[in-house]
Design a protein around this motif. Structure first.
Motif, mmCIF file in Angstrom:
data_model
loop_
_atom_site.group_PDB
_atom_site.id
_atom_site.type_symbol
_atom_site.label_atom_id
_atom_site.label_comp_id
_atom_site.label_asym_id
_atom_site.label_seq_id
_atom_site.Cartn_x
_atom_site.Cartn_y
_atom_site.Cartn_z
ATOM 1 N N LYS A 1 -0.910 26.809 -3.476
ATOM 2 C CA LYS A 1 -1.648 25.750 -3.873
ATOM 3 C C LYS A 1 -1.180 24.978 -4.974
ATOM 4 O O LYS A 1 -0.880 25.664 -6.162
ATOM 5 N N ASN B 1 -6.253 18.271 -0.439
ATOM 6 C CA ASN B 1 -7.468 18.662 -1.310
ATOM 7 C C ASN B 1 -7.295 17.555 -2.561
ATOM 8 O O ASN B 1 -6.444 16.999 -2.993
ATOM 9 N N ASP C 1 -10.849 15.065 -4.392
ATOM 10 C CA ASP C 1 -11.765 13.941 -4.394
ATOM 11 C C ASP C 1 -12.445 13.811 -2.864
ATOM 12 O O ASP C 1 -12.755 12.604 -2.646
ATOM 13 N N ARG D 1 -15.251 20.050 -6.122
ATOM 14 C CA ARG D 1 -16.340 19.987 -7.015
ATOM 15 C C ARG D 1 -17.188 19.596 -6.011
ATOM 16 O O ARG D 1 -18.577 19.929 -6.448
HETATM 17 C C1 LIG Z 1 -14.259 24.161 -12.838
HETATM 18 C C2 LIG Z 1 -13.007 24.166 -12.006
HETATM 19 C C3 LIG Z 1 -12.305 25.555 -11.667
HETATM 20 C C4 LIG Z 1 -11.110 25.440 -11.071
HETATM 21 N N1 LIG Z 1 -10.396 26.567 -11.073
HETATM 22 C C5 LIG Z 1 -9.326 26.751 -10.288
HETATM 23 C C6 LIG Z 1 -8.728 28.070 -9.750
HETATM 24 O O1 LIG Z 1 -8.867 28.915 -10.275
HETATM 25 N N2 LIG Z 1 -7.363 27.988 -9.221
HETATM 26 C C7 LIG Z 1 -6.978 26.692 -8.567
HETATM 27 O O2 LIG Z 1 -5.911 26.593 -7.760
HETATM 28 N N3 LIG Z 1 -7.578 25.735 -8.825
HETATM 29 C C8 LIG Z 1 -8.629 25.482 -9.432
HETATM 30 N N4 LIG Z 1 -9.403 24.328 -9.892
HETATM 31 C C9 LIG Z 1 -8.911 23.196 -8.812
HETATM 32 C C10 LIG Z 1 -9.539 23.045 -7.734
HETATM 33 O O3 LIG Z 1 -9.434 24.133 -6.883
HETATM 34 C C11 LIG Z 1 -9.306 21.721 -6.913
HETATM 35 O O4 LIG Z 1 -7.747 21.870 -6.630
HETATM 36 C C12 LIG Z 1 -9.561 20.409 -7.398
HETATM 37 O O5 LIG Z 1 -10.871 20.391 -8.192
HETATM 38 C C13 LIG Z 1 -9.555 19.357 -6.938
HETATM 39 O O6 LIG Z 1 -10.328 19.354 -5.760
HETATM 40 P P1 LIG Z 1 -11.713 18.361 -5.851
HETATM 41 O O7 LIG Z 1 -11.474 17.141 -6.050
HETATM 42 O O8 LIG Z 1 -12.304 18.636 -4.356
HETATM 43 O O9 LIG Z 1 -12.597 19.069 -6.937
HETATM 44 C C14 LIG Z 1 -10.538 24.230 -10.512
HETATM 45 C C15 LIG Z 1 -11.188 23.047 -10.631
HETATM 46 C C16 LIG Z 1 -12.398 23.061 -11.449
HETATM 47 C C17 LIG Z 1 -13.317 21.809 -11.464
#
Ligand SMILES: Cc1cc2nc3c(=O)[nH]c(=O)nc-3n(C[C@H](O)[C@H](O)[C@H](O)COP(=O)(O)O)c2cc1C
Length: 318
Positions: free
Chosen positions: A132, A191, A193, A216
């Motif tokens: 990732k 992935n 937004d 999120r």
């Molecule tokens: C609170 C929080 C914790 C996260 N922890 C991880 C994690 O443990 N491993 C990871 O690869 N990404 C982590 N991320 C990133 C998310 O997996 C994701 O890539 C990122 O939020 C973008 O996607 P979204 O726009 O759908 O939120 C985290 C994001 C947030 C907001």
């Protein structure tokens, strides 16, 4: 269609994954990131970070670290957990401590180290490996990394198309996902937004990617994967489930799957996001935050039971 729940620290534990699974639509789960150094010290069978629930399958463990030896030892131990489908390497985390240690997104600048880590994992397991990633500096490095992944024959690549410097600022730039699809024969999961099923549909059509991952928005609306699944298939969505029931179910699942010393903090983490389904959600959260676990759950249910849900997009307030 491959629809995945993103790994998120202190949020996507076994209880939350089970909640998402209970609504349906999600067919790929990840543990929150687990530090390979920490794994050297603890037996995985007793580790709450590695616990699975009943329906959160297939489940991949996400690993974060840098040293080859740490990965080798960790994977050898983890192989004992038969419910683990495979290993996902974190090349995206930008948290201060993770960056300082040279883990997560910092590794994007060291493609040879990335290659060696994937090799070290593969040498020690029969299970598949995936990554990732964020977008490294420069297109050349991006394509070089994709080549490395192809040569290593990993299972899939999740791309969050923001640079490490961006943090969560700006917009995820999905043109990188389209480029990845054009240059790489491995499955690409997009992935970043995705806050509504309509947006997910648009991104899918624009990029031709092989799967979508929700972070999120799934914390706010744990049934967004169900809604997306249905929207992609039928062009419509089922009515939302009663939100108060989601809070009660989450409390129950937390008590089943997590150690007691985690209950309060994990319930707070859940409510901080989930209450963003309501325009006054953060106000409610502040009001109930100091209450005990049971009182907080009771009060949250009381506060939201008559409130209208926000429409999609389920975008965060902060
Ligand atoms: C609170 C929080 C914790 C996260 N922890 C991880 C994690 O443990 N491993 C990871 O690869 N990404 C982590 N991320 C990133 C998310 O997996 C994701 O890539 C990122 O939020 C973008 O996607 P979204 O726009 O759908 O939120 C985290 C994001 C947030 C907001």
């Amino acid at each position: 269609m491959l629809l995945a729940l993103a790994p998120m620290v202190d949020l996507t534990h076994a209880a939350f994954r089970e909640l998402v699974a209970s609504y349906g639509g999600c067919n790929l789960f990840f543990t929150e990131m687990v530090n390979v150094r920490y794994l050297k010290q603890t037996p995985p069978q007793r580790d709450p970070y590695l616990k699975c629930a009943i329906s959160d399958r297939p489940l991949w463990v996400q690993l974060v670290g840098k040293e080859l030896e740490d990965f080798k030892i960790a994977v050898k131990k983890l192989n004992a957990l038969e419910y683990i489908e495979g290993y996902n390497l974190n090349l995206g985390c930008v948290k201060g401590k993770i960056q300082r240690f040279g883990w997560g997104a910092s590794l994007l600048q060291y493609p040879e180290q990335v290659k060696a880590i994937i090799g070290a994992i593969k040498e020690n397991t029969e299970k598949p490996v995936s990554v990732k990633m964020r977008i490294p500096r420069g297109e050349e490095l991006f394509f070089y990394l994709l080549e490395i992944f192809e040569e290593a024959e990993i299972e899939f690549i999740v791309i969050h198309p923001r640079t490490p410097d961006q943090g969560f600022k700006g917009k995820a730039d999905w043109s990188w996902i389209k480029k990845a699809k054009a240059h790489c024969r491995l499955p690409i999961i997009g992935n970043g937004d995705l806050f509504s099923p309509q947006e997910a549909d648009r991104r899918l059509k624009e990029t031709g990617c092989d799967g979508l991952m929700f972070g999120r928005a799934a914390l706010i609306r744990p049934w967004i994967l169900r809604d997306t699944h249905r929207y992609l298939r039928e062009g419509s969505m089922p009515p939302p489930p009663p939100p108060a029931q989601a809070v009660l179910k989450m409390a129950e699942l937390i008590k089943i799957y997590l150690p007691q010393q985690w209950w309060e903090k994990r319930m707070d983490n859940f409510l901080r996001w989930f209450l963003q389904n309501f325009s006054v959600g953060l106000y409610i959260f502040k009001k109930i935050q100091k209450l005990s676990f049971e009182e907080k759950v009771k009060q949250a249910v009381e506060e939201i039971k008559e409130l209208p849900l926000r429409q999609y997009p389920a975008s965060p307030f902060f």
